[in-house]
Structures are given as structure tokens and as C-alpha cells.
Design an enzyme around this catalytic site. Structure first.
Site, PDB file in Angstrom:
ATOM      1  N   LYS A  12     -23.242 -51.004  -0.021  1.00  0.00           N
ATOM      2  CA  LYS A  12     -22.960 -49.959   1.064  1.00  0.00           C
ATOM      3  C   LYS A  12     -21.750 -49.267   0.588  1.00  0.00           C
ATOM      4  O   LYS A  12     -21.390 -48.141   0.760  1.00  0.00           O
ATOM      5  CB  LYS A  12     -22.388 -50.694   2.350  1.00  0.00           C
ATOM      6  N   ASP A  65     -22.367 -50.594  10.758  1.00  0.00           N
ATOM      7  CA  ASP A  65     -23.409 -51.521  11.089  1.00  0.00           C
ATOM      8  C   ASP A  65     -24.839 -50.638  10.903  1.00  0.00           C
ATOM      9  O   ASP A  65     -24.755 -49.587  11.545  1.00  0.00           O
ATOM     10  CB  ASP A  65     -23.299 -51.908  12.480  1.00  0.00           C
ATOM     11  N   GLY A 142     -31.486 -54.589   0.222  1.00  0.00           N
ATOM     12  CA  GLY A 142     -32.030 -54.940   1.505  1.00  0.00           C
ATOM     13  C   GLY A 142     -33.388 -54.511   1.661  1.00  0.00           C
ATOM     14  O   GLY A 142     -34.169 -54.967   0.788  1.00  0.00           O
ATOM     15  N   LYS A 165     -30.585 -41.327  -2.734  1.00  0.00           N
ATOM     16  CA  LYS A 165     -30.740 -41.749  -1.310  1.00  0.00           C
ATOM     17  C   LYS A 165     -29.724 -41.193  -0.320  1.00  0.00           C
ATOM     18  O   LYS A 165     -30.022 -41.182   0.709  1.00  0.00           O
ATOM     19  CB  LYS A 165     -30.594 -43.667  -1.446  1.00  0.00           C
ATOM     20  N   HIS A 170     -29.635 -42.546   6.498  1.00  0.00           N
ATOM     21  CA  HIS A 170     -29.046 -42.829   7.608  1.00  0.00           C
ATOM     22  C   HIS A 170     -27.495 -43.126   7.715  1.00  0.00           C
ATOM     23  O   HIS A 170     -26.803 -42.399   8.237  1.00  0.00           O
ATOM     24  CB  HIS A 170     -29.557 -44.176   8.231  1.00  0.00           C
TER      25      HIS A 170
HETATM   26  P1  ITT Z   1     -21.114 -55.544   6.078  1.00  0.00           P
HETATM   27  O1  ITT Z   1     -20.291 -56.291   5.934  1.00  0.00           O
HETATM   28  O2  ITT Z   1     -21.080 -54.062   6.008  1.00  0.00           O
HETATM   29  O3  ITT Z   1     -21.820 -55.779   7.913  1.00  0.00           O
HETATM   30  P2  ITT Z   1     -24.131 -56.232   6.005  1.00  0.00           P
HETATM   31  O4  ITT Z   1     -24.815 -56.250   4.532  1.00  0.00           O
HETATM   32  O5  ITT Z   1     -24.222 -57.569   6.959  1.00  0.00           O
HETATM   33  O6  ITT Z   1     -22.884 -55.790   5.615  1.00  0.00           O
HETATM   34  P3  ITT Z   1     -25.438 -54.857   8.091  1.00  0.00           P
HETATM   35  O7  ITT Z   1     -25.029 -56.017   9.102  1.00  0.00           O
HETATM   36  O8  ITT Z   1     -24.996 -53.131   8.275  1.00  0.00           O
HETATM   37  O9  ITT Z   1     -24.769 -54.928   6.637  1.00  0.00           O
HETATM   38  O10 ITT Z   1     -26.972 -54.596   7.779  1.00  0.00           O
HETATM   39  C1  ITT Z   1     -27.863 -55.476   8.209  1.00  0.00           C
HETATM   40  C2  ITT Z   1     -28.808 -55.514   7.095  1.00  0.00           C
HETATM   41  O11 ITT Z   1     -29.702 -54.518   7.277  1.00  0.00           O
HETATM   42  C3  ITT Z   1     -28.468 -55.449   5.551  1.00  0.00           C
HETATM   43  O12 ITT Z   1     -28.094 -56.576   5.313  1.00  0.00           O
HETATM   44  C4  ITT Z   1     -29.776 -54.800   4.816  1.00  0.00           C
HETATM   45  O13 ITT Z   1     -30.643 -55.911   4.850  1.00  0.00           O
HETATM   46  C5  ITT Z   1     -30.423 -53.988   5.949  1.00  0.00           C
HETATM   47  N1  ITT Z   1     -30.119 -52.477   5.547  1.00  0.00           N
HETATM   48  C6  ITT Z   1     -28.870 -51.968   6.153  1.00  0.00           C
HETATM   49  N2  ITT Z   1     -28.660 -50.856   5.553  1.00  0.00           N
HETATM   50  C7  ITT Z   1     -29.589 -50.803   4.653  1.00  0.00           C
HETATM   51  C8  ITT Z   1     -29.967 -49.877   3.803  1.00  0.00           C
HETATM   52  O14 ITT Z   1     -29.205 -48.533   3.592  1.00  0.00           O
HETATM   53  N3  ITT Z   1     -31.168 -49.964   3.084  1.00  0.00           N
HETATM   54  C9  ITT Z   1     -31.719 -51.199   2.988  1.00  0.00           C
HETATM   55  N4  ITT Z   1     -31.470 -52.079   3.975  1.00  0.00           N
HETATM   56  C10 ITT Z   1     -30.308 -51.840   4.649  1.00  0.00           C
END
Ligand code: ITT
Length: 188
Positions: A12, A65, A142, A165, A170
């Protein structure tokens, strides 16, 4: 101009760094953990989260998030995407989708920004697409290998470079709105 991005997710941060650089903003990475509450809307999760991160750092910062919302699964995994990715993974989602003809899904993102002593602000972005029948690609993170954006050329996010990407994602959309707001606020 420098902004702190609080995230435990290195991918991210890399995506956000590229988007910020285009707007002349330098990002600093902090992986300070904050508690994410349970709520249906991502904005409701990120507002208290970033407020907590800001109080811990005693400095202005933003956090994000994100989640995958699958239509045939009534929006699952949505705000539970982190847990579902760690437990069921991409193969688990593909199994749940076997036999479903409606493959539509969207990624949503909510960026939260907070300054010490102030109320947090939230900015959102989303991208529509389809869940693939099998995993494709090795880039990104992810759910990227099972999601193909509608406005793309059929490739999954995991088959795209970060800058490709970032043209559709989003996260890019939520961040663009946030950075525009921030630059206006700071009059730069
Ligand atoms: P933070 O510390 O920023 O919260 P995180 O990995 O836990 O990092 P989120 O809770 O926002 O991030 O995201 C939840 C999950 O959704 C993340 O672990 C991915 O599996 C999936 N996800 C979020 N954004 C994505 C993206 O751009 N591409 C693919 N999967 C994504």
C-alpha cells in the site's frame, strides 16, 4: 511537503508513494499499529483508527482501510477482507464463487486524515470489476490476482505494474481526492 502514512502494508505504501510523488508530496512510512473497529462502512472504520494513530504519533497523519466487496456474496468479505485473506485466501474466495454466474465485485478504499486535537476526515474511492475463475499474475498483493477491473483490458491487478494499477485503483482514487483536498487546505 511531507505527509505520514500509517500502514503495516508495504505494498500500500509503495502504491501511495507513487501517487503522492506525482502531486509533489513526499510520504513517510510509519507502521504504528492501531485498533480497527468493526463496522459495515470503511469510513466508519478508518475515522477512529486514524484518530488513534494521530494521538499515538502526536502528529498529523493519514491511514487507509480497503476491502473487496463481492456482489454474489452480498458484499463479503468487505470490511473483513484482511481476516478473510489471511484465513480463506484467494482460493477460498474462488471456491465460494464456483457456480456463481454474477462475477461482479468492487474494491473500496477509505483514506482517513487527522491532525492532533481535530476531528478526522475521510475520503473514499472505488473500482468495479470481476472476480476471475482462477488466480492470475504475481504482482501486487492480497486479492489482486483474482480481480480484473472493468475499465482495464482483462488483466488482473496482479498482472499490472504499480503505475498501471494506480491508474484505475480504489486506493488511487481515494488518495487523489485526499491529496487535492489537502493541497487546497494548505494553499500549496
Ligand atoms: P493496514 O495496516 O493499512 O490496515 P492491511 O493489509 O491490514 O494494512 P486493510 O485492512 O486496508 O489493509 O486491507 C484488508 C485486506 O484487503 C488486505 O490485507 C488485502 O488482502 C485486501 N486488499 C486491500 N486493498 C487491496 C488491493 O489494492 N489489492 C488487493 N487486495 C487488497
Amino acid at each position: 511537503m511531507t505527509l505520514i502514512f500509517v500502514t503495516t502494508n508495504r505494498h500500500k505504501f509503495e502504491e501511495a508513494r507513487e501517487i503522492a510523488a506525482r502531486r509533489g508530496i513526499t510520504l513517510e512510512h510509519r507502521d504504528t499499529p492501531y485498533i480497527e473497529i468493526q463496522a459495515d462502512e470503511l469510513e466508519d472504520v478508518i475515522r477512529p483508527g486514524v484518530q488513534q494513530a494521530c494521538a499515538l504519533l502526536k502528529a498529523p497523519c493519514f491511514a487507509e482501510d480497503a476491502g473487496l466487496f463481492v456482489r454474489a456474496l452480498q458484499g463479503f468479505p468487505g470490511p473483513y477482507s484482511n481476516f478473510v485473506f489471511r484465513t480463506l485466501g484467494n482460493e477460498g474466495i474462488l471456491k465460494l464463487m464456483a457456480g456463481e454466474s454474477d462475477q461482479r465485485a468492487e474494491f473500496r478504499s477509505a483514506v482517513g486524515y487527522c491532525e492532533p486535537g481535530q476531528k478526522p476526515e475521510a475520503f473514499t474511492g472505488k473500482v468495479e470489476g470481476n472476480i476471475m475463475r482462477e488466480v492470475k499474475g504475481t504482482q501486487g498483493f492480497g486479492f489482486d490476482p483474482i480481480f480484473s477491473p472493468k475499465e482495464g483490458d482483462g488483466r488482473t491487478f496482479a498482472e499490472m505494474s504499480t503505475s498501471e494499477k494506480n491508474r484505475l485503483s480504489h486506493r488511487a482514487r481515494a488518495l487523489e481526492t485526499f491529496f487535492r483536498w489537502y493541497k487546497q487546505k494548505e494553499k500549496v
